[in-house]
Design a protein around this motif. Structure first.
Motif, PDB file in Angstrom:
ATOM      1  N   ASP A  98      12.627 -16.261  21.831  1.00 24.03           N
ATOM      2  CA  ASP A  98      12.688 -16.455  20.378  1.00 24.03           C
ATOM      3  C   ASP A  98      14.037 -15.980  19.833  1.00 24.03           C
ATOM      4  O   ASP A  98      14.913 -15.566  20.597  1.00 24.03           O
ATOM      5  CB  ASP A  98      11.517 -15.749  19.680  1.00 24.03           C
ATOM      6  CG  ASP A  98      11.502 -14.257  19.937  1.00 24.03           C
ATOM      7  OD1 ASP A  98      12.553 -13.699  20.246  1.00 24.03           O
ATOM      8  OD2 ASP A  98      10.435 -13.629  19.838  1.00 24.03           O
ATOM      9  N   GLU A  99      14.181 -16.029  18.522  1.00 26.54           N
ATOM     10  CA  GLU A  99      15.473 -15.720  17.891  1.00 26.54           C
ATOM     11  C   GLU A  99      15.916 -14.271  18.113  1.00 26.54           C
ATOM     12  O   GLU A  99      17.104 -13.982  18.127  1.00 26.54           O
ATOM     13  CB  GLU A  99      15.403 -16.004  16.387  1.00 26.54           C
ATOM     14  CG  GLU A  99      14.329 -15.231  15.671  1.00 26.54           C
ATOM     15  CD  GLU A  99      14.162 -15.682  14.220  1.00 26.54           C
ATOM     16  OE1 GLU A  99      14.477 -14.892  13.333  1.00 26.54           O
ATOM     17  OE2 GLU A  99      13.709 -16.812  14.001  1.00 26.54           O
TER      18      GLU A  99
ATOM     19  N   VAL B  25       6.222 -16.021  18.656  1.00 24.81           N
ATOM     20  CA  VAL B  25       7.344 -15.140  19.027  1.00 24.81           C
ATOM     21  C   VAL B  25       6.813 -14.020  19.930  1.00 24.81           C
ATOM     22  O   VAL B  25       5.611 -13.951  20.187  1.00 24.81           O
ATOM     23  CB  VAL B  25       8.035 -14.523  17.774  1.00 24.81           C
ATOM     24  CG1 VAL B  25       8.710 -15.586  16.943  1.00 24.81           C
ATOM     25  CG2 VAL B  25       7.044 -13.727  16.939  1.00 24.81           C
ATOM     26  N   SER B  26       7.719 -13.149  20.379  1.00 28.43           N
ATOM     27  CA  SER B  26       7.278 -12.059  21.248  1.00 28.43           C
ATOM     28  C   SER B  26       6.798 -10.873  20.408  1.00 28.43           C
ATOM     29  O   SER B  26       7.151 -10.749  19.223  1.00 28.43           O
ATOM     30  CB  SER B  26       8.421 -11.608  22.147  1.00 28.43           C
ATOM     31  OG  SER B  26       9.437 -11.050  21.369  1.00 28.43           O
ATOM     32  N   ARG B  27       6.057  -9.986  21.045  1.00 31.78           N
ATOM     33  CA  ARG B  27       5.571  -8.792  20.349  1.00 31.78           C
ATOM     34  C   ARG B  27       6.741  -7.881  19.978  1.00 31.78           C
ATOM     35  O   ARG B  27       6.739  -7.220  18.950  1.00 31.78           O
ATOM     36  CB  ARG B  27       4.584  -8.043  21.254  1.00 31.78           C
ATOM     37  CG  ARG B  27       3.812  -6.996  20.498  1.00 31.78           C
ATOM     38  CD  ARG B  27       2.931  -6.189  21.407  1.00 31.78           C
ATOM     39  NE  ARG B  27       2.801  -4.836  20.865  1.00 31.78           N
ATOM     40  CZ  ARG B  27       2.563  -3.773  21.593  1.00 31.78           C
ATOM     41  NH1 ARG B  27       2.422  -3.876  22.897  1.00 31.78           N
ATOM     42  NH2 ARG B  27       2.459  -2.590  21.038  1.00 31.78           N
ATOM     43  N   GLN B  28       7.747  -7.874  20.838  1.00 33.93           N
ATOM     44  CA  GLN B  28       8.947  -7.068  20.570  1.00 33.93           C
ATOM     45  C   GLN B  28       9.597  -7.491  19.256  1.00 33.93           C
ATOM     46  O   GLN B  28      10.094  -6.662  18.505  1.00 33.93           O
ATOM     47  CB  GLN B  28       9.953  -7.233  21.698  1.00 33.93           C
ATOM     48  CG  GLN B  28       9.818  -6.164  22.764  1.00 33.93           C
ATOM     49  CD  GLN B  28      10.805  -6.372  23.876  1.00 33.93           C
ATOM     50  OE1 GLN B  28      11.063  -7.500  24.291  1.00 33.93           O
ATOM     51  NE2 GLN B  28      11.349  -5.291  24.393  1.00 33.93           N
ATOM     52  N   THR B  29       9.586  -8.783  18.995  1.00 35.45           N
ATOM     53  CA  THR B  29      10.205  -9.304  17.772  1.00 35.45           C
ATOM     54  C   THR B  29       9.464  -8.778  16.544  1.00 35.45           C
ATOM     55  O   THR B  29      10.094  -8.283  15.599  1.00 35.45           O
ATOM     56  CB  THR B  29      10.170 -10.848  17.790  1.00 35.45           C
ATOM     57  OG1 THR B  29      10.789 -11.288  18.988  1.00 35.45           O
ATOM     58  CG2 THR B  29      10.888 -11.441  16.601  1.00 35.45           C
ATOM     59  N   ASN B  31       7.593  -6.134  16.359  1.00 39.04           N
ATOM     60  CA  ASN B  31       7.820  -4.690  16.311  1.00 39.04           C
ATOM     61  C   ASN B  31       9.195  -4.364  15.712  1.00 39.04           C
ATOM     62  O   ASN B  31       9.318  -3.488  14.853  1.00 39.04           O
ATOM     63  CB  ASN B  31       7.704  -4.132  17.734  1.00 39.04           C
ATOM     64  CG  ASN B  31       7.760  -2.627  17.750  1.00 39.04           C
ATOM     65  OD1 ASN B  31       6.980  -1.969  17.073  1.00 39.04           O
ATOM     66  ND2 ASN B  31       8.692  -2.069  18.491  1.00 39.04           N
ATOM     67  N   ALA B  32      10.219  -5.094  16.149  1.00 39.20           N
ATOM     68  CA  ALA B  32      11.576  -4.850  15.644  1.00 39.20           C
ATOM     69  C   ALA B  32      11.674  -5.185  14.156  1.00 39.20           C
ATOM     70  O   ALA B  32      12.352  -4.483  13.394  1.00 39.20           O
ATOM     71  CB  ALA B  32      12.579  -5.670  16.440  1.00 39.20           C
ATOM     72  N   LYS B  37      14.563  -3.104  12.306  1.00 39.91           N
ATOM     73  CA  LYS B  37      15.716  -3.176  13.213  1.00 39.91           C
ATOM     74  C   LYS B  37      16.234  -4.609  13.352  1.00 39.91           C
ATOM     75  O   LYS B  37      17.307  -4.839  13.879  1.00 39.91           O
ATOM     76  CB  LYS B  37      15.318  -2.671  14.606  1.00 39.91           C
ATOM     77  CG  LYS B  37      15.078  -1.183  14.668  1.00 39.91           C
ATOM     78  CD  LYS B  37      14.680  -0.780  16.066  1.00 39.91           C
ATOM     79  CE  LYS B  37      14.453   0.700  16.185  1.00 39.91           C
ATOM     80  NZ  LYS B  37      13.951   1.076  17.515  1.00 39.91           N
ATOM     81  N   PHE B  38      15.427  -5.556  12.947  1.00 40.32           N
ATOM     82  CA  PHE B  38      15.813  -6.959  13.078  1.00 40.32           C
ATOM     83  C   PHE B  38      15.384  -7.722  11.831  1.00 40.32           C
ATOM     84  O   PHE B  38      14.240  -7.585  11.375  1.00 40.32           O
ATOM     85  CB  PHE B  38      15.142  -7.549  14.329  1.00 40.32           C
ATOM     86  CG  PHE B  38      15.308  -9.029  14.487  1.00 40.32           C
ATOM     87  CD1 PHE B  38      16.563  -9.594  14.651  1.00 40.32           C
ATOM     88  CD2 PHE B  38      14.208  -9.868  14.488  1.00 40.32           C
ATOM     89  CE1 PHE B  38      16.715 -10.956  14.794  1.00 40.32           C
ATOM     90  CE2 PHE B  38      14.343 -11.237  14.639  1.00 40.32           C
ATOM     91  CZ  PHE B  38      15.600 -11.786  14.789  1.00 40.32           C
ATOM     92  N   SER B  41      14.924 -14.841  10.772  1.00 40.82           N
ATOM     93  CA  SER B  41      15.538 -16.011  10.140  1.00 40.82           C
ATOM     94  C   SER B  41      14.645 -16.483   8.993  1.00 40.82           C
ATOM     95  O   SER B  41      13.483 -16.067   8.882  1.00 40.82           O
ATOM     96  CB  SER B  41      15.680 -17.129  11.163  1.00 40.82           C
ATOM     97  OG  SER B  41      14.384 -17.566  11.546  1.00 40.82           O
ATOM     98  N   LEU B  44      11.380 -18.071  10.288  1.00 38.23           N
ATOM     99  CA  LEU B  44      10.337 -17.129  10.709  1.00 38.23           C
ATOM    100  C   LEU B  44       9.721 -16.416   9.496  1.00 38.23           C
ATOM    101  O   LEU B  44       8.501 -16.198   9.449  1.00 38.23           O
ATOM    102  CB  LEU B  44      10.921 -16.116  11.701  1.00 38.23           C
ATOM    103  CG  LEU B  44       9.936 -15.150  12.355  1.00 38.23           C
ATOM    104  CD1 LEU B  44       8.769 -15.881  13.000  1.00 38.23           C
ATOM    105  CD2 LEU B  44      10.647 -14.301  13.411  1.00 38.23           C
TER     106      LEU B  44
END
Lengths: 160, 66
Positions: A98-99, B25-29, B31-32, B37-38, B41, B44
């Motif tokens: 993903d992005e 999307v990923s779980r990390q995304t 979480n961030a 921290k992120f 877009s 999203l």
């Protein structure tokens, strides 16, 4: 930074790097033995080396496993495979791409470039006789990139 | 930029992994983003708003320093 390699190529990349490490060890076995025997006999390696590698082998009473051409062949393949392996590993998609990963990838690539320039500049400054070649600098960049990407993925943005 | 994703998740009782699955999307995304921290877009952010059935500005809030 978007990437198009499928996820499975990560494993091919790891395999390439492992093969490259093995080839590098095989190709450098004679140098390792010369260093080992030289250290054991407390030989002034540089003094003898200045007179030629053959003199060193005679001096150490050592018969090399490989000729210079064979050694170069192993090392060239090792370099080629390690660069291909790193590229495959780093530019393959994640399981769930993903992005966020695209951003991490771009960020780490830039940081790695900066570290490579700093490191290479430092080496040129401290040990100008080392003369790092282009491909080794590229390999260094990919190694830095791997470390930074790994750090971002598994430490900085890790989820518990 | 602040966000209220954690609150919105709690309202409908969905985990980070569940939300990640729904949004592709990923779980990390997730979480961030939650930790600030992120910044996601626009696409999203809109997907999140649609999922939580609210406006984007209800989830993402500008701070003074932004």
């Amino acid at each position: 930074m978007k990437t198009y390699f499928p996820y499975q190529l990560k494993y091919v990349g790891i395999l390439f790097v492992l093969v490259a490490v093995v080839l590098s060890c095989i190709g450098n076995v004679d140098d390792f033995m010369r260093g080992y025997l030289g250290a054991r006999e407390d030989t002034e390696l540089n003094t003898v080396l200045n007179e030629g590698a053959e003199n060193l082998d005679e001096h150490l009473n050592y018969t090399p496993y490989f000729s210079q051409e064979e050694k170069d062949l192993y090392l060239h393949w090792s370099l080629f495979l390690s660069i291909c392996g790193f590229v495959l590993y780093l530019f393959s998609k994640e399981k769930r791409e993903d992005e966020f990963y695209q951003q991490i990838r771009a960020k780490c690539l830039t940081q790695a470039l900066l570290f490579t320039w700093l490191f290479t500049g430092f080496i040129y400054w401290v040990k100008p006789e080392y003369e790092l070649e282009g491909f080794y600098i590229l390999q260094l960049h990919l190694i830095f990139y791997t470390i930074l990407y790994y750090r971002s993925k598994y430490i900085k943005y890790a989820v518990v | 930029m602040k966000n209220t994703i954690k609150v919105e998740r709690a309202k409908i009782d969905i985990t980070q992994a569940g939300l990640a699955e729904q949004l592709g999307v990923s779980r990390q995304t997730i979480n961030a983003i939650e930790k600030g921290k992120f910044v996601p877009s626009t696409v999203l952010a809109l997907k999140m708003a649609r999922f939580f059935e609210c406006k984007v500005e209800d989830i993402f809030l500008l701070e003074e320093m932004d």
